[in-house]
Design a protein around this motif. Structure first.
Motif, PDB file in Angstrom:
ATOM      1  N   ASP A 267       0.832  -1.188   0.000  1.00 36.73           N
ATOM      2  CA  ASP A 267       0.000   0.000   0.000  1.00 36.73           C
ATOM      3  C   ASP A 267       0.874   1.248   0.000  1.00 36.73           C
ATOM      4  N   ASP A 268       0.650   2.149  -0.985  1.00 35.36           N
ATOM      5  CA  ASP A 268       1.418   3.393  -1.033  1.00 35.36           C
ATOM      6  C   ASP A 268       0.548   4.574  -0.623  1.00 35.36           C
ATOM      7  N   THR A 269      -0.392   4.295   0.282  1.00 36.61           N
ATOM      8  CA  THR A 269      -1.309   5.347   0.717  1.00 36.61           C
ATOM      9  C   THR A 269      -0.568   6.517   1.349  1.00 36.61           C
ATOM     10  N   ALA A 270      -1.236   7.665   1.351  1.00 39.70           N
ATOM     11  CA  ALA A 270      -0.623   8.857   1.936  1.00 39.70           C
ATOM     12  C   ALA A 270      -0.556   8.773   3.455  1.00 39.70           C
ATOM     13  N   SER A 271      -1.341   7.860   4.056  1.00 43.21           N
ATOM     14  CA  SER A 271      -1.341   7.727   5.504  1.00 43.21           C
ATOM     15  C   SER A 271      -0.047   7.080   5.979  1.00 43.21           C
ATOM     16  N   SER A 272       0.741   7.816   6.770  1.00 41.72           N
ATOM     17  CA  SER A 272       2.012   7.286   7.255  1.00 41.72           C
ATOM     18  C   SER A 272       1.791   6.080   8.159  1.00 41.72           C
ATOM     19  N   LYS A 273       0.685   6.077   8.911  1.00 40.52           N
ATOM     20  CA  LYS A 273       0.409   4.960   9.826  1.00 40.52           C
ATOM     21  C   LYS A 273       0.241   3.666   9.038  1.00 40.52           C
ATOM     22  N   ILE A 274      -0.561   3.698   7.958  1.00 41.87           N
ATOM     23  CA  ILE A 274      -0.792   2.499   7.157  1.00 41.87           C
ATOM     24  C   ILE A 274       0.470   2.109   6.412  1.00 41.87           C
ATOM     25  N   SER A 275       1.215   3.091   5.902  1.00 34.98           N
ATOM     26  CA  SER A 275       2.437   2.802   5.159  1.00 34.98           C
ATOM     27  C   SER A 275       3.466   2.093   6.029  1.00 34.98           C
ATOM     28  N   ILE A 276       3.611   2.527   7.282  1.00 34.87           N
ATOM     29  CA  ILE A 276       4.560   1.888   8.185  1.00 34.87           C
ATOM     30  C   ILE A 276       4.140   0.455   8.458  1.00 34.87           C
ATOM     31  N   LYS A 277       2.864   0.220   8.712  1.00 31.86           N
ATOM     32  CA  LYS A 277       2.383  -1.142   8.944  1.00 31.86           C
ATOM     33  C   LYS A 277       2.630  -2.017   7.716  1.00 31.86           C
ATOM     34  N   CYS A 278       2.422  -1.447   6.543  1.00 34.84           N
ATOM     35  CA  CYS A 278       2.669  -2.179   5.304  1.00 34.84           C
ATOM     36  C   CYS A 278       4.153  -2.540   5.189  1.00 34.84           C
ATOM     37  N   ASN A 279       5.024  -1.574   5.496  1.00 36.28           N
ATOM     38  CA  ASN A 279       6.465  -1.826   5.421  1.00 36.28           C
ATOM     39  C   ASN A 279       6.897  -2.916   6.399  1.00 36.28           C
ATOM     40  N   ILE A 280       6.333  -2.889   7.592  1.00 34.76           N
ATOM     41  CA  ILE A 280       6.671  -3.892   8.599  1.00 34.76           C
ATOM     42  C   ILE A 280       6.220  -5.273   8.131  1.00 34.76           C
ATOM     43  N   LYS A 321      13.452  -3.390  16.617  1.00 33.04           N
ATOM     44  CA  LYS A 321      14.735  -2.892  17.133  1.00 33.04           C
ATOM     45  C   LYS A 321      15.675  -2.496  16.005  1.00 33.04           C
ATOM     46  N   LYS A 322      15.662  -3.273  14.918  1.00 31.80           N
ATOM     47  CA  LYS A 322      16.588  -2.987  13.825  1.00 31.80           C
ATOM     48  C   LYS A 322      16.166  -1.762  13.012  1.00 31.80           C
ATOM     49  N   TYR A 323      14.849  -1.608  12.802  1.00 29.32           N
ATOM     50  CA  TYR A 323      14.371  -0.574  11.879  1.00 29.32           C
ATOM     51  C   TYR A 323      13.645   0.576  12.563  1.00 29.32           C
ATOM     52  N   ASN A 324      13.654   0.595  13.892  1.00 30.34           N
ATOM     53  CA  ASN A 324      12.881   1.591  14.634  1.00 30.34           C
ATOM     54  C   ASN A 324      13.210   3.023  14.219  1.00 30.34           C
ATOM     55  N   THR A 328       7.729   6.069  12.174  1.00 30.64           N
ATOM     56  CA  THR A 328       7.167   7.322  12.663  1.00 30.64           C
ATOM     57  C   THR A 328       7.234   7.344  14.187  1.00 30.64           C
ATOM     58  N   LYS A 329       7.025   8.521  14.757  1.00 31.95           N
ATOM     59  CA  LYS A 329       7.132   8.683  16.207  1.00 31.95           C
ATOM     60  C   LYS A 329       6.174   7.748  16.944  1.00 31.95           C
ATOM     61  N   GLU A 330       4.951   7.616  16.426  1.00 29.96           N
ATOM     62  CA  GLU A 330       3.966   6.757  17.078  1.00 29.96           C
ATOM     63  C   GLU A 330       4.474   5.322  17.209  1.00 29.96           C
ATOM     64  N   PHE A 331       5.068   4.803  16.144  1.00 33.06           N
ATOM     65  CA  PHE A 331       5.535   3.419  16.173  1.00 33.06           C
ATOM     66  C   PHE A 331       6.860   3.275  16.918  1.00 33.06           C
ATOM     67  N   ARG A 332       7.578   4.373  17.081  1.00 31.87           N
ATOM     68  CA  ARG A 332       8.832   4.307  17.859  1.00 31.87           C
ATOM     69  C   ARG A 332       8.554   4.334  19.360  1.00 31.87           C
ATOM     70  N   THR A 333       7.433   4.923  19.747  1.00 29.95           N
ATOM     71  CA  THR A 333       7.218   5.174  21.177  1.00 29.95           C
ATOM     72  C   THR A 333       6.203   4.242  21.841  1.00 29.95           C
ATOM     73  N   ILE A 334       5.349   3.561  21.079  1.00 25.98           N
ATOM     74  CA  ILE A 334       4.365   2.676  21.713  1.00 25.98           C
ATOM     75  C   ILE A 334       5.068   1.476  22.337  1.00 25.98           C
ATOM     76  N   SER A 335       4.404   0.837  23.262  1.00 28.08           N
ATOM     77  CA  SER A 335       4.983  -0.313  23.958  1.00 28.08           C
ATOM     78  C   SER A 335       5.161  -1.489  23.001  1.00 28.08           C
ATOM     79  N   ASP A 336       6.028  -2.431  23.375  1.00 29.44           N
ATOM     80  CA  ASP A 336       6.223  -3.622  22.552  1.00 29.44           C
ATOM     81  C   ASP A 336       4.925  -4.396  22.379  1.00 29.44           C
ATOM     82  N   GLU A 337       4.158  -4.486  23.459  1.00 30.60           N
ATOM     83  CA  GLU A 337       2.898  -5.221  23.403  1.00 30.60           C
ATOM     84  C   GLU A 337       1.935  -4.597  22.401  1.00 30.60           C
ATOM     85  N   LYS A 338       1.779  -3.265  22.450  1.00 32.59           N
ATOM     86  CA  LYS A 338       0.897  -2.564  21.516  1.00 32.59           C
ATOM     87  C   LYS A 338       1.423  -2.684  20.087  1.00 32.59           C
TER      88      LYS A 338
END
Length: 384
Positions: A267-280, A321-324, A328-338
């Motif tokens: 997904d190449d959507t403009a939403s950074s949240k979805i793009s990061i999840k897609c990349n992961i 850990k490797k790609y943090n 985005t800031k949201e994915f860098r700062t949320i807990s491991d569980e989340k």
């Protein structure tokens, strides 16, 4: 994007919002009418102010829901809004308090407490969806104010599209309670058509799902694909830039650079949240592919990949850990569980994996879509 792709991707095309596209589809529809009717079993609804393709007939999936809805009450309120609009003519206005009163009186399952902020939020989400889909227009005020103040007023206008939002069924649906009940009445009229119905199902699933898997419930469909592989490829190639891939246990379409319609992956959507999840997800697939190549992970005779939940959780954290540094800031700062829960839910929504007891089962499509970050990018990120 071609007009056929637009028609398949949208709920409807209105003359008010997309005048040029509306008339272009009118002019070009005959070019692909046979494909829609003969291969998909779909018909188009043409009105003076909109065009809608009646799309149905594939198994319901999580991703088919309304992503903006955060609770089931938003779906309840959407249905009640549609019922409320039955009482209004096109371009007739109403205020938010009238709708709230209608919902309060009509919804018998429970008493709606509008002091409860979560109920107001659910209603606002449903109203935003209706505005987005052009079911209503906003003439004055803001529904956002209603989230914080139950006395806030908004002036809306009915567009008339609400009458065409729901499918029209050929029998009474009051006694239907499950998804299977609705699926069955959709197919009753077609069940006796044999090859025609099978052809419709195959083309619909190839076009609108990640793939057709060689499972007991899809056995006839998968055999049909193998028998008619060349004809299916030729038909799709006539209208889209896609290629049909048929393997031992799965068949699916790969979109080319010139095809871009519906929901797709990556997904190449403009939403950074979805793009990061897609990349992961792509990184996870890449790791799994390497582990299979190194004989560290085995696949079964259906090409499914079984991973212990603990193993996948550890893999997701390893990737984090490797790609943090590039997240985005949201994915860098949320807990491991989340972080783990978010990625697992995303993979489930894509139909890439299912949960079974203590295992996650990945399907074979995982090996087709993998990704890596450039090591230079990681070095630059760490230096910064």
């Amino acid at each position: 994007m071609k007009t056929l792709e637009e028609l398949l991707s949208r709920r409807w095309i209105t003359a008010e919002k997309n005048k040029e596209l509306f008339y272009k589809i009118h002019d070009e529809y005959l070019e692909y009418e046979d494909f829609l009717k003969d291969k998909l079993g779909y018909g188009a609804i043409f009105q003076n102010n909109f065009i809608k393709l009646d799309k149905y007939g594939v198994p319901p999936k999580i991703w088919m829901g309304i992503a903006e809805f955060k609770s089931k009450m938003s779906y309840v309120f959407l249905c009640l809004i549609l019922a409320f609009l039955e009482n209004f003519d096109e371009e007739e206005q109403f205020i938010l308090s009238e709708l709230v009163e209608f919902i309060t009186i009509t919804f018998k399952e429970e008493n709606i407490d509008w002091v409860n902020r979560s109920n107001r939020t659910a209603l606002v989400d449903a109203l935003k969806f209706c505005l987005q889909e052009e079911i209503i227009r906003k003439n004055d005020g803001s529904e956002e104010n209603y989230t914080n103040d139950s006395n806030a007023q908004v002036l809306y206008e009915n567009t008339g599209l609400s009458k065409f939002f729901m499918r029209i069924f050929n029998q009474d649906i009051n006694d239907l309670n499950t998804i299977n009940d609705f699926e069955n009445i959709s197919s009753i009229s077609e069940s006796s058509k044999g090859e025609v119905f099978l052809r419709h199902q195959v083309y619909r699933k190839l076009l609108m799902t990640p793939g057709v898997f060689n499972t007991p419930e899809n056995e006839e469909e998968f055999k049909y694909i193998k028998r008619h592989r060349e004809n299916i490829q030729e038909t799709f190639s006539k209208y889209f830039d896609v290629s049909l891939h048929v393997h031992k246990n799965v068949a699916f379409l790969i979109l080319g650079e010139n095809s871009n319609f519906g929901k797709y992956f990556p997904d190449d959507t403009a939403s950074s949240k979805i793009s990061i999840k897609c990349n992961i997800a792509l990184l996870i697939n890449s790791y799994i592919r390497k582990e299979i190549d190194d004989k560290k992970i085995e696949i079964d005779f259906k090409d499914n990949i079984f991973l212990k939940k603990e193993y996948l959780n550890e893999l997701i954290i390893k990737i984090r850990k490797k790609y943090n540094i590039v997240f985005t800031k949201e994915f860098r700062t949320i807990s491991d569980e989340k972080f783990i829960i978010t990625i697992i839910e995303y993979l489930k929504n894509l139909d890439m994996l299912v949960e079974e007891n203590e295992n996650y089962i990945f399907n074979s499509i995982v090996g087709k879509v993998i990704g890596e970050y450039d090591e230079t990018l990681l070095m630059e990120g760490n230096n910064e």
